[in-house]
Design a protein around this motif. Structure first.
Motif, PDB file in Angstrom:
ATOM      1  N   ARG A  28     -54.686  36.987  31.805  1.00 30.37           N
ATOM      2  CA  ARG A  28     -55.465  35.949  30.346  1.00 30.37           C
ATOM      3  C   ARG A  28     -54.912  35.214  29.755  1.00 30.37           C
ATOM      4  N   ALA A  29     -53.185  35.353  29.844  1.00 30.33           N
ATOM      5  CA  ALA A  29     -52.672  33.480  29.303  1.00 30.33           C
ATOM      6  C   ALA A  29     -52.540  32.454  29.236  1.00 30.33           C
ATOM      7  N   ALA A  30     -52.862  32.632  30.952  1.00 33.06           N
ATOM      8  CA  ALA A  30     -52.934  31.746  32.338  1.00 33.06           C
ATOM      9  C   ALA A  30     -53.716  31.263  32.104  1.00 33.06           C
ATOM     10  N   ALA A  31     -55.283  31.724  31.517  1.00 29.17           N
ATOM     11  CA  ALA A  31     -56.505  31.473  30.921  1.00 29.17           C
ATOM     12  C   ALA A  31     -56.609  30.374  29.911  1.00 29.17           C
ATOM     13  N   ALA A  32     -55.994  31.412  28.670  1.00 27.29           N
ATOM     14  CA  ALA A  32     -56.202  31.194  27.866  1.00 27.29           C
ATOM     15  C   ALA A  32     -55.843  29.342  27.805  1.00 27.29           C
ATOM     16  N   ALA A  33     -54.699  29.401  28.199  1.00 28.02           N
ATOM     17  CA  ALA A  33     -53.294  28.133  28.192  1.00 28.02           C
ATOM     18  C   ALA A  33     -54.121  26.838  28.795  1.00 28.02           C
ATOM     19  N   THR A  61     -55.078  47.260  20.437  1.00 23.83           N
ATOM     20  CA  THR A  61     -54.152  46.734  22.110  1.00 23.83           C
ATOM     21  C   THR A  61     -55.001  45.720  22.668  1.00 23.83           C
ATOM     22  N   LEU A  62     -54.589  44.562  23.832  1.00 21.57           N
ATOM     23  CA  LEU A  62     -55.091  44.179  24.208  1.00 21.57           C
ATOM     24  C   LEU A  62     -55.091  44.128  25.859  1.00 21.57           C
ATOM     25  N   GLY A  63     -54.344  45.648  26.397  1.00 29.89           N
ATOM     26  CA  GLY A  63     -54.397  45.671  27.647  1.00 29.89           C
ATOM     27  C   GLY A  63     -52.285  45.806  28.497  1.00 29.89           C
ATOM     28  N   ARG A  64     -52.230  46.122  28.710  1.00 31.70           N
ATOM     29  CA  ARG A  64     -50.152  45.936  29.008  1.00 31.70           C
ATOM     30  C   ARG A  64     -49.858  44.587  29.754  1.00 31.70           C
ATOM     31  N   GLY A  65     -49.184  44.123  28.907  1.00 37.73           N
ATOM     32  CA  GLY A  65     -49.219  42.523  29.376  1.00 37.73           C
ATOM     33  C   GLY A  65     -49.408  41.472  28.239  1.00 37.73           C
ATOM     34  N   GLY A  66     -50.098  42.111  27.871  1.00 35.26           N
ATOM     35  CA  GLY A  66     -51.299  41.317  26.405  1.00 35.26           C
ATOM     36  C   GLY A  66     -49.901  40.307  25.238  1.00 35.26           C
ATOM     37  N   SER A  67     -48.731  40.243  25.227  1.00 34.19           N
ATOM     38  CA  SER A  67     -48.086  39.408  24.677  1.00 34.19           C
ATOM     39  C   SER A  67     -48.223  38.387  25.079  1.00 34.19           C
ATOM     40  N   ASP A  68     -48.191  38.109  26.016  1.00 34.33           N
ATOM     41  CA  ASP A  68     -48.430  36.991  26.721  1.00 34.33           C
ATOM     42  C   ASP A  68     -50.074  35.763  26.082  1.00 34.33           C
ATOM     43  N   THR A  69     -50.595  37.240  26.430  1.00 31.04           N
ATOM     44  CA  THR A  69     -52.089  36.701  25.455  1.00 31.04           C
ATOM     45  C   THR A  69     -51.604  36.230  24.501  1.00 31.04           C
ATOM     46  N   SER A  70     -51.493  36.800  23.602  1.00 35.53           N
ATOM     47  CA  SER A  70     -51.239  36.774  22.381  1.00 35.53           C
ATOM     48  C   SER A  70     -50.603  35.651  22.163  1.00 35.53           C
ATOM     49  N   ALA A  71     -49.152  35.050  22.582  1.00 37.34           N
ATOM     50  CA  ALA A  71     -48.844  33.802  22.019  1.00 37.34           C
ATOM     51  C   ALA A  71     -49.074  32.660  22.812  1.00 37.34           C
ATOM     52  N   VAL A  72     -50.187  33.226  23.435  1.00 39.99           N
ATOM     53  CA  VAL A  72     -51.010  31.559  24.112  1.00 39.99           C
ATOM     54  C   VAL A  72     -51.743  31.597  22.916  1.00 39.99           C
ATOM     55  N   LEU A 123     -46.358  23.742  21.495  1.00 37.45           N
ATOM     56  CA  LEU A 123     -45.172  24.123  23.085  1.00 37.45           C
ATOM     57  C   LEU A 123     -45.739  25.771  22.837  1.00 37.45           C
ATOM     58  N   CYS A 124     -45.618  26.281  23.701  1.00 36.67           N
ATOM     59  CA  CYS A 124     -45.397  27.952  23.650  1.00 36.67           C
ATOM     60  C   CYS A 124     -44.409  27.698  24.558  1.00 36.67           C
ATOM     61  N   GLU A 125     -43.055  28.134  24.662  1.00 45.05           N
ATOM     62  CA  GLU A 125     -42.205  28.476  25.437  1.00 45.05           C
ATOM     63  C   GLU A 125     -42.106  30.293  25.643  1.00 45.05           C
ATOM     64  N   ILE A 126     -42.468  30.492  26.639  1.00 46.12           N
ATOM     65  CA  ILE A 126     -42.329  31.634  27.125  1.00 46.12           C
ATOM     66  C   ILE A 126     -41.162  32.280  27.313  1.00 46.12           C
ATOM     67  N   PHE A 127     -40.641  32.986  26.653  1.00 49.13           N
ATOM     68  CA  PHE A 127     -38.487  33.670  26.630  1.00 49.13           C
ATOM     69  C   PHE A 127     -38.786  33.916  27.521  1.00 49.13           C
ATOM     70  N   THR A 128     -38.421  35.436  29.720  1.00 50.25           N
ATOM     71  CA  THR A 128     -38.346  36.315  30.244  1.00 50.25           C
ATOM     72  C   THR A 128     -37.221  35.996  30.963  1.00 50.25           C
ATOM     73  N   ASP A 129     -37.216  37.033  31.926  1.00 49.88           N
ATOM     74  CA  ASP A 129     -35.901  37.224  32.558  1.00 49.88           C
ATOM     75  C   ASP A 129     -35.427  36.232  33.999  1.00 49.88           C
ATOM     76  N   VAL A 130     -36.545  35.186  34.117  1.00 46.56           N
ATOM     77  CA  VAL A 130     -36.286  34.865  35.745  1.00 46.56           C
ATOM     78  C   VAL A 130     -36.183  33.566  35.163  1.00 46.56           C
ATOM     79  N   GLU A 131     -36.246  32.128  35.626  1.00 37.17           N
ATOM     80  CA  GLU A 131     -35.489  31.064  35.137  1.00 37.17           C
ATOM     81  C   GLU A 131     -36.946  30.011  35.120  1.00 37.17           C
TER      82      GLU A 131
END
Ligand code: ASP
Ligand code: MG
Length: 413
Positions: free
Chosen positions: A217-222, A150-161, A171-179
């Protein structure tokens, strides 16, 4: 027609009805003609639950145990399967892919593995046949040892990017609970506003300085792979925040973040000789403790040195023990640890070309009687460490002084 990655976080997949709702969003995108690869997190707080089960079973907090990763990765297997089934029930062709099947090859240690390579042939084949590939986020395959990682907690953002990068998605859309990404935390600052677009550098600073919408990490990868992101809500069709290249560079201050994860350590009364800092920080480094903000000063009368710095709150007792243990070889008068601190950061891509941001920040805090304990700057951010007692006062004053709610309006014109 484009290739699009859509990632859904745990709060968007709390139960089957949520998963069905997310599946509708995927279906809409697919019907518009795009090819869609979906990345899912575990449902709700499933991973927390699995993680505490592992801890109960093994009694040590050993995140690097390969067997824990087998358990932790279950959450995403469950949600990927339910997402694929939900898409199938909408009449679409969809199948799930686990990290080891793709494969998402990783290196490093279990519990915080890093992605080395992603095999794309099965994914691309699925997309090319208008199928929907549903990938389990957060997990991979450790190249050495052939085990689930596993990639570390919260790692699925990194998987997506990284999946978006590997299949050349537009495009990579990140769907979350805030706007989207806000100028500050809307729960604490009533006038906080959603930013319609920010650039990669800003996103990276916001993520690493306390913004909770995207993993650092996802922000860095993007940024590295230039993947345009759209961070938006699963629960409304409003536009969220676009993250891309060189958008609105002239804005001096874009966002004001705060982080509650730091603690301060002050080592007082050190002998002021060359090599002191290297001994202190060398000792911390050899214990695997990373240090963030640092300030060094001197007393005038005795010529003694003081060093203060921040570490993660979770590291504070280990850090203090490590420093106690070198007290004989590196004498000091006092060790002070304080975890009632917060780090506030002003972030803006145009900061390096506009004078006076720091001065205004410091003056505003001074006028409110708020003492600044440590300062750190980079080209596009200024961070200060202050007492946690002043969190809301400091946030509201700075948000007002830098007129962040209006800055957002201006850019829309
Ligand atoms: N499910 C994992 C976690 O809770 C990964 C993620 O959600 O990004 O940390
Ligand atoms: Mg997340």
């Amino acid at each position: 027609m484009a290739r699009v990655v859509q990632k859904f976080g745990g709060s968007s997949l709390r139960d089957l009805s949520y998963i069905r709702r997310a599946a509708q969003i995927v279906a809409r995108r697919w019907h518009s003609g795009d090819d869609v690869l979906v990345v899912v997190s575990a449902m709700g707080d499933r991973t927390d639950l699995l993680s505490s089960l592992a801890l109960t079973a093994y009694k040590h907090s050993d995140d690097e145990n390969a067997e824990s990763d087998v358990l932790l990765s279950i959450g995403e297997q469950e949600s990927a399967s339910l997402m694929a089934l939900s898409l199938q029930s909408l009449g679409l062709s969809a199948r799930s892919f686990m990290g080891w099947q793709i494969p998402i090859e990783t290196i490093g240690v279990h519990g915080k593995a890093r992605v080395k390579r992603i095999g794309t042939s099965m994914l691309v084949d699925t997309l090319d046949h208008r199928g929907i590939a549903v990938c389990a986020g957060f997990q991979g395959l450790m190249v050495r040892g052939d085990r689930i990682s596993t990639l570390g907690r919260g790692g699925s953002d990194t998987s997506a990017v990284l999946l978006a990068a590997s299949i050349d998605a537009q495009l990579c859309e990140i769907f979350t609970d805030v706007e989207g990404v806000y100028t500050s935390d809307p729960r604490l600052v009533a006038s906080a506003r959603k930013l319609s677009s920010i650039n990669y550098e800003e996103m990276l600073e916001i993520a690493s300085l306390g913004g909770r919408v995207l993993e650092t990490r996802a922000a860095a990868a993007a940024m590295r792979y230039k993947i345009p992101l759209h961070i938006r809500s699963t629960f409304s069709s409003n536009e969220g925040t676009e993250v891309g290249e060189g958008i609105m560079e002239e804005r001096a201050v874009t966002a004001l973040t705060h982080s509650e994860s730091d603690a301060k350590i002050a080592v007082l009364g050190l002998d002021n000789q060359p090599g002191i800092a290297s001994k202190i920080f060398g000792q911390l480094a050899s214990n695997g403790i990373s240090v963030d903000m640092i300030v060094q000063g001197m007393t005038q009368d005795e010529g003694k040195a003081h060093i203060a710095f921040t570490v993660l709150k979770t590291d504070i007792s280990r850090a203090c023990a490590a420093l106690e243990s070198i007290r004989e070889s590196t004498p000091y008068q006092e060790l002070r640890c304080d975890d009632n601190v917060i780090k506030l950061s002003l972030i803006g891509a145009g900061m390096n070309s506009s004078a006076g941001v720091a001065a205004r920040m410091f003056t505003t805090l001074a006028e409110k009687g708020i003492n600044i304990q440590i300062i750190a700057t980079s080209e596009i951010k200024i961070s200060v460490l202050i007492s946690a007692d002043y969190l809301e006062l400091a946030l509201r004053s700075l948000h007002g002084v830098f007129d962040l709610s209006n800055a957002v309006e201006d850019l829309k014109q």
